[in-house]
Design a protein around this motif. Structure first.
Motif, short mmCIF file in Angstrom:
data_model
loop_
_atom_site.label_atom_id
_atom_site.label_comp_id
_atom_site.label_asym_id
_atom_site.label_seq_id
_atom_site.Cartn_x
_atom_site.Cartn_y
_atom_site.Cartn_z
N PRO A 139 0.79 -1.15 -0.37
CA PRO A 139 0.13 0.10 -0.08
C PRO A 139 0.85 1.29 0.03
O PRO A 139 1.93 1.18 0.52
N THR A 140 0.45 2.14 -0.59
CA THR A 140 0.96 3.60 -0.80
C THR A 140 0.00 4.63 -1.03
O THR A 140 -1.15 4.30 -0.78
N THR A 141 0.47 5.86 -1.40
CA THR A 141 -0.34 6.89 -1.80
C THR A 141 0.14 7.48 -3.06
O THR A 141 1.16 7.22 -3.50
N PHE A 142 -0.90 8.43 -3.66
CA PHE A 142 -0.41 8.89 -4.88
C PHE A 142 0.90 9.93 -4.59
O PHE A 142 1.80 9.88 -5.59
N ASP A 143 0.89 10.68 -3.36
CA ASP A 143 1.86 11.50 -3.27
C ASP A 143 3.16 10.70 -2.83
O ASP A 143 4.23 11.24 -3.41
N GLU A 144 2.98 9.54 -2.22
CA GLU A 144 4.32 8.99 -2.08
C GLU A 144 4.82 8.42 -3.35
O GLU A 144 6.29 8.19 -3.50
N LEU A 145 3.99 8.01 -4.29
CA LEU A 145 4.41 7.30 -5.56
C LEU A 145 5.34 8.44 -6.34
O LEU A 145 6.43 8.14 -6.95
N VAL A 146 4.84 9.55 -6.24
CA VAL A 146 5.48 10.49 -6.99
C VAL A 146 6.73 10.87 -6.26
O VAL A 146 7.68 11.04 -7.04
N ARG A 147 6.91 10.98 -5.07
CA ARG A 147 7.88 11.14 -4.39
C ARG A 147 8.93 10.16 -4.51
O ARG A 147 10.22 10.53 -4.87
N ILE A 148 8.85 9.09 -4.30
CA ILE A 148 9.58 7.91 -4.20
C ILE A 148 10.10 7.47 -5.75
O ILE A 148 11.28 6.87 -5.89
N THR A 149 9.34 8.04 -6.51
CA THR A 149 9.90 7.65 -8.09
C THR A 149 10.57 8.77 -8.67
O THR A 149 11.18 8.66 -9.69
N GLY A 150 10.22 9.99 -7.93
CA GLY A 150 10.91 11.22 -8.72
C GLY A 150 9.85 11.20 -10.16
O GLY A 150 10.20 12.04 -10.96
N GLY A 151 8.63 10.80 -10.08
CA GLY A 151 7.62 10.81 -11.22
C GLY A 151 7.01 12.04 -11.37
O GLY A 151 6.82 13.15 -10.62
N VAL A 152 6.71 12.13 -12.70
CA VAL A 152 5.54 13.54 -12.98
C VAL A 152 4.32 12.91 -13.05
O VAL A 152 3.85 12.04 -13.84
N PRO A 153 3.39 13.72 -12.31
CA PRO A 153 2.23 13.58 -12.39
C PRO A 153 1.67 14.00 -13.50
O PRO A 153 1.74 15.18 -14.09
N ARG A 154 0.73 12.97 -14.16
CA ARG A 154 0.19 13.20 -15.60
C ARG A 154 -0.85 12.46 -16.04
O ARG A 154 -0.92 11.31 -15.81
N ALA A 155 -2.17 12.96 -16.79
CA ALA A 155 -3.21 12.17 -17.18
C ALA A 155 -2.45 11.20 -18.20
O ALA A 155 -1.42 11.59 -18.99
N VAL A 156 -2.91 10.03 -18.50
CA VAL A 156 -2.39 9.03 -19.35
C VAL A 156 -3.35 8.72 -20.62
O VAL A 156 -3.03 8.14 -21.31
N GLU A 157 -4.62 9.35 -20.53
CA GLU A 157 -5.56 9.46 -21.35
C GLU A 157 -6.14 10.56 -21.61
O GLU A 157 -6.49 11.31 -20.54
N PRO A 158 -6.77 11.20 -22.80
CA PRO A 158 -7.13 12.44 -22.90
C PRO A 158 -8.49 12.69 -22.31
O PRO A 158 -8.60 13.74 -21.62
#
Length: 164
Positions: A139-158
Motif C-alpha cells: 500500500p502507498t499513496t499517490f503523493d508517495e508514488l510521485v515522491r519515491i519515483t521522482g515521477g511526473v504527475p500526468r493524465a495518461v489518456e485524454p
C-alpha cells in the motif's frame, strides 16, 4: 509461517526504506498479474491498483504508473511527451527494472527509470502497487508514488484531463 523472500522484493523493500517507508508487503498464494485480480484479492476498487507498465519512449524505457481502472492511450501520451511510445519487450522490462512483467514495482530498479504517475490515482487515499514479484503488492499513496519515483504527475489518456 514467515513471509517468503525474493531478491526483487527485497530490493523493493530496501528502496522503500531508503525513502523512509516500511509498508507491509502482502504476499498472495497465487500471482495477481492484472489489476482486476489484484483488486479482487485485496477487496478494493480496481482503480486503486497502480499498474506499473513499462513502455519505450523513442527507444528509452519509461515507466507509467496508471490506475487499474483504465488503459494508457500510448499515441496520445506519446504526443504529450513529445515522442513515440511503443511496447517494451520483456527483455527491456527486465533490464530496466530488474523485475519481470506482472510484478514490476515503482521502485527497486537497477537505475532510475523516467516515470509518469497517473493523476487518476490521486482520488484514492490508498493505492496498491506491485512489490517486485507477481504475488506481491504494497500500500502507498499517490503523493508517495510521485515522491519515491521522482515521477511526473500526468493524465495518461485524454478523457482524464488536459495536458499538464
Amino acid at each position: 509461517m514467515t513471509d517468503p523472500s525474493h531478491p526483487a522484493v527485497d530490493r523493493v523493500a530496501e528502496a522503500l526504506a531508503r525513502h523512509g517507508l516500511s509498508p507491509e508487503i502482502v504476499w498472495f498464494d497465487d500471482a495477481v498479474t492484472t489489476a482486476p485480480l489484484a483488486a479482487a484479492a485485496l477487496g478494493i476498487e480496481v482503480g486503486q491498483i497502480a499498474n506499473s507498465l513499462v513502455f519505450t519512449l523513442d527507444d528509452e524505457p519509461i515507466l507509467v504508473l496508471t490506475s487499474g481502472a483504465h488503459r494508457v492511450d500510448t499515441e496520445w501520451l506519446g504526443a504529450q511527451l513529445g515522442g513515440v511510445i511503443g511496447r517494451a519487450s520483456k527483455d527491456t522490462v527486465k533490464h530496466a527494472t530488474g523485475q519481470v512483467i506482472g510484478g514490476v514495482a515503482p521502485v527497486g530498479h537497477p537505475a532510475p527509470v523516467r516515470t509518469i504517475v497517473d493523476t487518476d490515482l490521486a482520488q484514492y487515499p490508498v493505492v496498491w502497487a506491485a512489490a517486485g514479484h507477481a504475488k506481491t503488492v504494497f500500500p502507498t499513496t499517490f503523493d508517495e508514488l510521485v515522491r519515491i519515483t521522482g515521477g511526473v504527475p500526468r493524465a495518461v489518456e485524454p478523457s482524464l484531463g488536459a495536458s499538464a
